[in-house]
Design a protein around this motif. Structure first.
Motif, PDB file in Angstrom:
ATOM      1  N   ILE A 220       0.862  -1.184   0.000  1.00  0.00           N
ATOM      2  CA  ILE A 220       0.000   0.000   0.000  1.00  0.00           C
ATOM      3  C   ILE A 220       0.896   1.232   0.000  1.00  0.00           C
ATOM      4  O   ILE A 220       1.613   1.493   0.969  1.00  0.00           O
ATOM      5  CB  ILE A 220      -0.927   0.046   1.227  1.00  0.00           C
ATOM      6  N   THR A 221       0.880   1.975  -1.091  1.00  0.00           N
ATOM      7  CA  THR A 221       1.548   3.274  -1.133  1.00  0.00           C
ATOM      8  C   THR A 221       0.550   4.321  -0.639  1.00  0.00           C
ATOM      9  O   THR A 221      -0.594   4.342  -1.080  1.00  0.00           O
ATOM     10  CB  THR A 221       2.002   3.604  -2.560  1.00  0.00           C
ATOM     11  N   GLY A 222       1.004   5.199   0.278  1.00  0.00           N
ATOM     12  CA  GLY A 222       0.073   6.103   0.939  1.00  0.00           C
ATOM     13  C   GLY A 222      -0.550   5.460   2.162  1.00  0.00           C
ATOM     14  O   GLY A 222      -1.582   5.921   2.670  1.00  0.00           O
ATOM     15  N   TYR A 223       0.103   4.396   2.640  1.00  0.00           N
ATOM     16  CA  TYR A 223      -0.384   3.617   3.782  1.00  0.00           C
ATOM     17  C   TYR A 223      -0.551   4.488   5.025  1.00  0.00           C
ATOM     18  O   TYR A 223       0.315   5.305   5.348  1.00  0.00           O
ATOM     19  CB  TYR A 223       0.615   2.493   4.050  1.00  0.00           C
ATOM     20  N   VAL A 224      -1.681   4.318   5.723  1.00  0.00           N
ATOM     21  CA  VAL A 224      -1.947   5.038   6.963  1.00  0.00           C
ATOM     22  C   VAL A 224      -1.910   4.026   8.105  1.00  0.00           C
ATOM     23  O   VAL A 224      -2.829   3.216   8.268  1.00  0.00           O
ATOM     24  CB  VAL A 224      -3.307   5.756   6.920  1.00  0.00           C
ATOM     25  N   ALA A 225      -0.816   4.052   8.863  1.00  0.00           N
ATOM     26  CA  ALA A 225      -0.659   3.113   9.972  1.00  0.00           C
ATOM     27  C   ALA A 225      -1.744   3.339  11.012  1.00  0.00           C
ATOM     28  O   ALA A 225      -2.143   4.474  11.288  1.00  0.00           O
ATOM     29  CB  ALA A 225       0.724   3.283  10.603  1.00  0.00           C
ATOM     30  N   GLY A 226      -2.224   2.241  11.586  1.00  0.00           N
ATOM     31  CA  GLY A 226      -3.285   2.329  12.578  1.00  0.00           C
ATOM     32  C   GLY A 226      -4.672   2.365  11.976  1.00  0.00           C
ATOM     33  O   GLY A 226      -5.668   2.296  12.712  1.00  0.00           O
ATOM     34  N   GLN A 227      -4.755   2.486  10.644  1.00  0.00           N
ATOM     35  CA  GLN A 227      -6.051   2.485   9.970  1.00  0.00           C
ATOM     36  C   GLN A 227      -6.135   1.376   8.922  1.00  0.00           C
ATOM     37  O   GLN A 227      -7.055   0.565   8.933  1.00  0.00           O
ATOM     38  CB  GLN A 227      -6.311   3.840   9.288  1.00  0.00           C
ATOM     39  N   ASP A 228      -5.147   1.346   8.011  1.00  0.00           N
ATOM     40  CA  ASP A 228      -5.189   0.421   6.878  1.00  0.00           C
ATOM     41  C   ASP A 228      -4.588  -0.930   7.249  1.00  0.00           C
ATOM     42  O   ASP A 228      -3.634  -1.007   8.030  1.00  0.00           O
ATOM     43  CB  ASP A 228      -4.403   0.986   5.693  1.00  0.00           C
ATOM     44  N   GLU A 229      -5.101  -1.976   6.633  1.00  0.00           N
ATOM     45  CA  GLU A 229      -4.477  -3.288   6.761  1.00  0.00           C
ATOM     46  C   GLU A 229      -4.880  -4.167   5.585  1.00  0.00           C
ATOM     47  O   GLU A 229      -5.950  -3.992   4.992  1.00  0.00           O
ATOM     48  CB  GLU A 229      -4.845  -3.966   8.083  1.00  0.00           C
ATOM     49  N   LEU A 230      -3.976  -5.083   5.234  1.00  0.00           N
ATOM     50  CA  LEU A 230      -4.246  -6.111   4.228  1.00  0.00           C
ATOM     51  C   LEU A 230      -4.352  -7.447   4.939  1.00  0.00           C
ATOM     52  O   LEU A 230      -3.506  -7.786   5.779  1.00  0.00           O
ATOM     53  CB  LEU A 230      -3.131  -6.151   3.180  1.00  0.00           C
ATOM     54  N   LEU A 231      -5.370  -8.208   4.596  1.00  0.00           N
ATOM     55  CA  LEU A 231      -5.644  -9.479   5.252  1.00  0.00           C
ATOM     56  C   LEU A 231      -5.450 -10.619   4.267  1.00  0.00           C
ATOM     57  O   LEU A 231      -5.826 -10.517   3.092  1.00  0.00           O
ATOM     58  CB  LEU A 231      -7.079  -9.498   5.784  1.00  0.00           C
ATOM     59  N   PHE A 232      -4.863 -11.713   4.748  1.00  0.00           N
ATOM     60  CA  PHE A 232      -4.656 -12.880   3.890  1.00  0.00           C
ATOM     61  C   PHE A 232      -4.656 -14.135   4.742  1.00  0.00           C
ATOM     62  O   PHE A 232      -4.026 -14.180   5.801  1.00  0.00           O
ATOM     63  CB  PHE A 232      -3.322 -12.772   3.137  1.00  0.00           C
ATOM     64  N   THR A 233      -5.384 -15.145   4.274  1.00  0.00           N
ATOM     65  CA  THR A 233      -5.390 -16.452   4.920  1.00  0.00           C
ATOM     66  C   THR A 233      -4.511 -17.397   4.114  1.00  0.00           C
ATOM     67  O   THR A 233      -4.689 -17.529   2.896  1.00  0.00           O
ATOM     68  CB  THR A 233      -6.822 -17.012   4.999  1.00  0.00           C
ATOM     69  N   ASP A 234      -3.547 -18.043   4.776  1.00  0.00           N
ATOM     70  CA  ASP A 234      -2.611 -18.936   4.088  1.00  0.00           C
ATOM     71  C   ASP A 234      -3.365 -19.973   3.259  1.00  0.00           C
ATOM     72  O   ASP A 234      -4.392 -20.518   3.698  1.00  0.00           O
ATOM     73  CB  ASP A 234      -1.717 -19.649   5.100  1.00  0.00           C
ATOM     74  N   GLN A 235      -2.843 -20.266   2.050  1.00  0.00           N
ATOM     75  CA  GLN A 235      -3.522 -21.203   1.157  1.00  0.00           C
ATOM     76  C   GLN A 235      -2.550 -21.759   0.133  1.00  0.00           C
ATOM     77  O   GLN A 235      -1.550 -21.127  -0.199  1.00  0.00           O
ATOM     78  CB  GLN A 235      -4.675 -20.502   0.432  1.00  0.00           C
ATOM     79  N   THR A 236      -2.832 -22.948  -0.366  1.00  0.00           N
ATOM     80  CA  THR A 236      -2.108 -23.625  -1.455  1.00  0.00           C
ATOM     81  C   THR A 236      -0.593 -23.447  -1.370  1.00  0.00           C
ATOM     82  O   THR A 236       0.064 -23.125  -2.355  1.00  0.00           O
ATOM     83  CB  THR A 236      -2.604 -23.137  -2.830  1.00  0.00           C
ATOM     84  N   GLY A 237      -0.052 -23.644  -0.174  1.00  0.00           N
ATOM     85  CA  GLY A 237       1.392 -23.551  -0.016  1.00  0.00           C
ATOM     86  C   GLY A 237       1.936 -22.146   0.040  1.00  0.00           C
ATOM     87  O   GLY A 237       3.152 -21.944  -0.021  1.00  0.00           O
ATOM     88  N   ILE A 238       1.076 -21.149   0.155  1.00  0.00           N
ATOM     89  CA  ILE A 238       1.499 -19.746   0.217  1.00  0.00           C
ATOM     90  C   ILE A 238       1.145 -19.186   1.584  1.00  0.00           C
ATOM     91  O   ILE A 238      -0.011 -19.254   2.014  1.00  0.00           O
ATOM     92  CB  ILE A 238       0.829 -18.914  -0.888  1.00  0.00           C
ATOM     93  N   ALA A 239       2.144 -18.637   2.276  1.00  0.00           N
ATOM     94  CA  ALA A 239       1.943 -18.037   3.594  1.00  0.00           C
ATOM     95  C   ALA A 239       2.080 -16.528   3.485  1.00  0.00           C
ATOM     96  O   ALA A 239       2.889 -16.017   2.706  1.00  0.00           O
ATOM     97  CB  ALA A 239       2.960 -18.588   4.591  1.00  0.00           C
ATOM     98  N   GLY A 240       1.292 -15.811   4.278  1.00  0.00           N
ATOM     99  CA  GLY A 240       1.320 -14.355   4.244  1.00  0.00           C
ATOM    100  C   GLY A 240       1.837 -13.765   5.538  1.00  0.00           C
ATOM    101  O   GLY A 240       1.627 -14.315   6.622  1.00  0.00           O
TER     102      GLY A 240
END
Length: 394
Positions: A220-240
């Protein structure tokens, strides 16, 4: 862009091969390059190389596209005409058992990245089974400043064929050109929407042949800490792994391009603030292959919309009794709040004579002049456009 074609060489006494080339788009008059192993693109003792040539890809049968040095057949790259069309790279690996006549059908796929990465991948399917099973040429053109000139703003493409002293049939059976966007449609996230997918089907992930990928980032360019977040659930051999300091989601795991495309589609964005920043954001996707090569970034612009919520009012204790002729103060501001932090202005109806309400502070003050029991309505209104008043009675 991705160029894929099927070509044919057969039915003669022998063949040097075909060249597929990219030239400066401003070139209007063409002179071919050398004969024989130069495949009509490269320079030789009698020719300077193809007019305006930027990059020449040799589909080589005799194996002498490499400056007429007899090698094994395959595919090879030669540089720009104004640099002397030097040899750049190749995969001269196909054994022909001395039979250069019955060449048959083969395929080649060329993937040229954008001008930022200047990446180039050339793949070869030697037996026309739809599987690009030879080790691809996978380079950055920026690594060859003495062989490949700066990329022209526009490009044209073409073909040449050469047989030297022999004869043969050269044909391109079919060809497709696909241009790949590096940006997707702008997205809008509305405050309070929870976690939402930011990429449904916009990002396309591919890799040469069956080549595996080892990792990816979503930033995220322009990321605002404490507000923005990206969520990902591990799948098919890929961990986040989400970095709350930098706003970067790192994906890791050695698996296919299709798995990474599915992983990108599973990434969600969420803003947790009740008064989010509306500064613009940009989300960038990149993948890394087993050779450590990074893809061009694919970007999506993201707008966060803040909803102006209504002020709220809470129950407060009854105001103190006012006495005629004596000074009086009472604040109603403590009963009102605005979830967005907007400033409030206050109004009142039916105040007793001698009392006034400060519109900014919410303090009722003055000296009453008339006795009686009076019902007063106080309204607080947020200054932001679109807010509505909350009304207590006392």
């Amino acid at each position: 862009m991705i160029v894929e074609l099927r070509y044919y060489m057969n039915e003669g006494s022998g063949v040097d091969g075909l060249s597929f080339f990219l030239v400066d788009g401003t070139t209007t008059t063409f002179s071919l390059g050398g004969l024989g192993g130069a495949l009509g693109y490269g320079a030789d003792d009698f020719h300077d190389g193809l007019s305006g040539g930027w990059l020449g890809i040799g589909l080589d049968a005799f194996g002498n596209y490499d400056d007429n040095e007899e090698e094994l057949p395959g595919i090879g790259l030669r540089g720009s005409t104004d640099q002397g069309t030097p040899w750049i790279a190749g995969t001269l690996t196909l054994e022909m058992d001395g039979n250069f006549i019955d060449f048959g059908y083969r395929r080649v796929r060329v993937t040229l990245g954008d001008s930022t990465s200047n990446s180039l991948v050339v793949e070869w399917d030697a037996d026309d089974d739809g599987v690009y099973d030879y080790t691809p040429i996978n380079i950055s053109l920026d690594d060859y400043p003495d062989g490949i000139s700066s990329r022209p703003s526009t490009l044209k493409f073409g073909f040449a064929a050469s047989t030297g002293a022999f004869t043969n049939i050269h044909a391109v059976d079919w060809m497709t050109i696909t241009t790949l966007a590096t940006t997707g449609p702008a997205l809008t996230y509305v405050e309070g929407s929870g976690a939402v997918a930011v990429n449904d089907s916009n990002v396309f992930v591919s890799a040469p042949g069956s080549q595996l990928l080892t990792g990816a980032t979503v930033t995220i360019t322009g990321y605002v800490a404490g507000q923005d977040e990206l969520l990902f659930t591990d799948q098919t051999g890929i961990a986040g792994s989400w970095n709350v300091q930098t706003g970067v989601l790192t994906l890791s795991g050695t698996t296919s391009a299709a798995d990474y495309q599915a992983a990108f589609q599973a990434v969600q964005f969420r803003n947790t603030s009740s008064a989010p920043s509306t500064d613009p954001r940009r989300i960038s996707y990149e993948v890394t292959d087993v050779f450590g090569q990074k893809s061009d970034p694919f970007t999506l612009d993201l707008t966060v919309e803040s909803i102006n919520e209504d002020p709220t009012v809470s129950v407060f204790s009854s105001p103190p009794v006012a006495t005629v002729g004596e000074g009086y103060t009472f604040s109603v501001a403590e009963a009102f709040t605005d979830p967005d932090g907007d400033a409030l202005t206050y109004t009142a109806s039916d105040l007793p004579a001698g009392l006034v309400l400060n519109a900014t502070t919410g303090v009722i003050g003055g000296t009453p002049t008339t006795a009686g029991s009076i019902s007063v309505v106080v309204t607080a209104t947020a200054t932001a456009t679109g807010s509505r008043p909350a009304v207590p009675w006392f």
